[in-house]
Write a protein that holds these residues in place. Structure first.
Motif, PDB file in Angstrom:
ATOM      1  N   ILE A 122       5.709 -17.269 -12.598  1.00 34.43           N
ATOM      2  CA  ILE A 122       7.100 -17.098 -12.183  1.00 34.43           C
ATOM      3  C   ILE A 122       7.948 -16.693 -13.386  1.00 34.43           C
ATOM      4  N   ALA A 123       7.769 -17.388 -14.505  1.00 40.67           N
ATOM      5  CA  ALA A 123       8.524 -17.078 -15.726  1.00 40.67           C
ATOM      6  C   ALA A 123       8.254 -15.636 -16.174  1.00 40.67           C
ATOM      7  N   THR A 124       6.997 -15.191 -16.077  1.00 39.53           N
ATOM      8  CA  THR A 124       6.627 -13.827 -16.450  1.00 39.53           C
ATOM      9  C   THR A 124       7.357 -12.815 -15.576  1.00 39.53           C
ATOM     10  N   CYS A 125       7.393 -13.078 -14.265  1.00 43.11           N
ATOM     11  CA  CYS A 125       8.103 -12.185 -13.337  1.00 43.11           C
ATOM     12  C   CYS A 125       9.581 -12.103 -13.682  1.00 43.11           C
ATOM     13  N   ILE A 126      10.191 -13.245 -13.979  1.00 43.00           N
ATOM     14  CA  ILE A 126      11.619 -13.281 -14.296  1.00 43.00           C
ATOM     15  C   ILE A 126      11.894 -12.542 -15.604  1.00 43.00           C
ATOM     16  N   GLY A 156      14.357  -8.213 -18.184  1.00 45.59           N
ATOM     17  CA  GLY A 156      14.176  -7.218 -19.247  1.00 45.59           C
ATOM     18  C   GLY A 156      14.438  -5.820 -18.719  1.00 45.59           C
ATOM     19  N   GLY A 157      13.880  -5.524 -17.559  1.00 48.12           N
ATOM     20  CA  GLY A 157      14.076  -4.224 -16.915  1.00 48.12           C
ATOM     21  C   GLY A 157      15.528  -3.991 -16.549  1.00 48.12           C
ATOM     22  N   TYR A 158      16.152  -5.036 -16.020  1.00 50.18           N
ATOM     23  CA  TYR A 158      17.567  -4.951 -15.625  1.00 50.18           C
ATOM     24  C   TYR A 158      18.432  -4.622 -16.836  1.00 50.18           C
ATOM     25  N   LEU A 159      18.208  -5.332 -17.943  1.00 49.12           N
ATOM     26  CA  LEU A 159      19.015  -5.121 -19.151  1.00 49.12           C
ATOM     27  C   LEU A 159      18.769  -3.736 -19.745  1.00 49.12           C
ATOM     28  N   THR A 160      17.524  -3.273 -19.701  1.00 45.46           N
ATOM     29  CA  THR A 160      17.188  -1.935 -20.194  1.00 45.46           C
ATOM     30  C   THR A 160      17.886  -0.875 -19.343  1.00 45.46           C
ATOM     31  N   ASP A 161      17.880  -1.068 -18.023  1.00 44.83           N
ATOM     32  CA  ASP A 161      18.488  -0.117 -17.087  1.00 44.83           C
ATOM     33  C   ASP A 161      20.011  -0.040 -17.221  1.00 44.83           C
ATOM     34  N   LEU A 162      20.619  -1.082 -17.791  1.00 46.86           N
ATOM     35  CA  LEU A 162      22.075  -1.068 -17.964  1.00 46.86           C
ATOM     36  C   LEU A 162      22.499   0.046 -18.907  1.00 46.86           C
ATOM     37  N   ASP A 163      21.613   0.402 -19.842  1.00 44.09           N
ATOM     38  CA  ASP A 163      21.835   1.535 -20.729  1.00 44.09           C
ATOM     39  C   ASP A 163      23.196   1.462 -21.412  1.00 44.09           C
ATOM     40  N   GLY A 164      23.458   0.336 -22.078  1.00 44.62           N
ATOM     41  CA  GLY A 164      24.697   0.202 -22.846  1.00 44.62           C
ATOM     42  C   GLY A 164      25.863  -0.382 -22.074  1.00 44.62           C
ATOM     43  N   GLU A 165      25.795  -0.374 -20.735  1.00 40.85           N
ATOM     44  CA  GLU A 165      26.857  -1.007 -19.949  1.00 40.85           C
ATOM     45  C   GLU A 165      26.773  -2.512 -20.166  1.00 40.85           C
ATOM     46  N   ASN A 218      21.031 -17.157  -8.434  1.00 40.20           N
ATOM     47  CA  ASN A 218      21.177 -16.815  -7.017  1.00 40.20           C
ATOM     48  C   ASN A 218      19.965 -16.041  -6.502  1.00 40.20           C
ATOM     49  N   SER A 219      19.418 -15.164  -7.323  1.00 36.49           N
ATOM     50  CA  SER A 219      18.252 -14.365  -6.929  1.00 36.49           C
ATOM     51  C   SER A 219      17.027 -15.236  -6.691  1.00 36.49           C
ATOM     52  N   VAL A 220      16.929 -16.342  -7.421  1.00 34.93           N
ATOM     53  CA  VAL A 220      15.776 -17.231  -7.308  1.00 34.93           C
ATOM     54  C   VAL A 220      16.010 -18.296  -6.242  1.00 34.93           C
ATOM     55  N   GLU A 221      17.225 -18.828  -6.204  1.00 36.33           N
ATOM     56  CA  GLU A 221      17.533 -19.974  -5.358  1.00 36.33           C
ATOM     57  C   GLU A 221      17.435 -19.658  -3.858  1.00 36.33           C
ATOM     58  N   LYS A 222      17.965 -18.528  -3.430  1.00 40.79           N
ATOM     59  CA  LYS A 222      17.952 -18.214  -2.004  1.00 40.79           C
ATOM     60  C   LYS A 222      16.531 -18.107  -1.449  1.00 40.79           C
ATOM     61  N   PRO A 223      15.642 -17.275  -2.048  1.00 41.25           N
ATOM     62  CA  PRO A 223      14.282 -17.209  -1.506  1.00 41.25           C
ATOM     63  C   PRO A 223      13.538 -18.542  -1.630  1.00 41.25           C
ATOM     64  N   LEU A 224      13.824 -19.303  -2.687  1.00 39.35           N
ATOM     65  CA  LEU A 224      13.182 -20.605  -2.871  1.00 39.35           C
ATOM     66  C   LEU A 224      13.522 -21.532  -1.702  1.00 39.35           C
ATOM     67  N   ILE A 225      14.789 -21.576  -1.326  1.00 38.27           N
ATOM     68  CA  ILE A 225      15.241 -22.415  -0.210  1.00 38.27           C
ATOM     69  C   ILE A 225      14.647 -21.896   1.103  1.00 38.27           C
ATOM     70  N   GLU A 226      14.663 -20.586   1.298  1.00 34.75           N
ATOM     71  CA  GLU A 226      14.105 -20.003   2.518  1.00 34.75           C
ATOM     72  C   GLU A 226      12.622 -20.340   2.667  1.00 34.75           C
ATOM     73  N   LEU A 268      25.160 -12.770 -15.805  1.00 35.34           N
ATOM     74  CA  LEU A 268      23.700 -12.700 -15.749  1.00 35.34           C
ATOM     75  C   LEU A 268      23.098 -14.018 -15.252  1.00 35.34           C
ATOM     76  N   TYR A 269      23.619 -15.142 -15.765  1.00 35.69           N
ATOM     77  CA  TYR A 269      23.088 -16.453 -15.391  1.00 35.69           C
ATOM     78  C   TYR A 269      23.175 -16.673 -13.884  1.00 35.69           C
ATOM     79  N   SER A 270      24.368 -16.514 -13.308  1.00 36.08           N
ATOM     80  CA  SER A 270      24.523 -16.785 -11.878  1.00 36.08           C
ATOM     81  C   SER A 270      23.761 -15.761 -11.039  1.00 36.08           C
ATOM     82  N   MET A 271      23.672 -14.521 -11.513  1.00 36.80           N
ATOM     83  CA  MET A 271      22.925 -13.496 -10.792  1.00 36.80           C
ATOM     84  C   MET A 271      21.446 -13.906 -10.678  1.00 36.80           C
TER      85      MET A 271
END
Length: 83
Positions: free
Chosen positions: A12-16, A21-30, A41-49, A35-38
């Motif tokens: 799980i840690a590897t996937c995250i 890492g990919g998300y930050l790279t894709d930001l391309d300087g933006e 939230n991305s982990v918590e919803k599917p975990l609960i489901e 980030l924390y809440s994003m």
């Protein structure tokens, strides 16, 4: 077994790590924001489901499985609009 639990956590840690890492790279300087809440939230919803599905909709058992209070589970279900 304890070994399998450690392996799953690493998986799980590897996937995250990879996803963020990919998300930050894709930001391309933006500038990323919230980030924390994003990530939480991305982990918590599917975990609960998954917990709700696994317990066939039994909220008490799902809360026990997650190690959280049933009221907390209900709040989070409302927050994420999980039926």
């Amino acid at each position: 077994s304890r070994f399998m639990n450690a392996m799953k956590e690493n998986e799980i840690a590897t996937c995250i790590r990879k996803a963020i890492g990919g998300y930050l790279t894709d930001l391309d300087g933006e500038k990323p924001g919230h980030l924390y809440s994003m990530v939480i939230n991305s982990v918590e919803k599917p975990l609960i489901e998954i917990a709700i599905q696994h317990t066939n909709g039994n909220q008490t058992q799902a809360a026990e499985l997650l190690g959280i209070n049933r009221n907390t589970l209900r709040q989070k279900m409302k927050q994420y609009q999980i039926k």
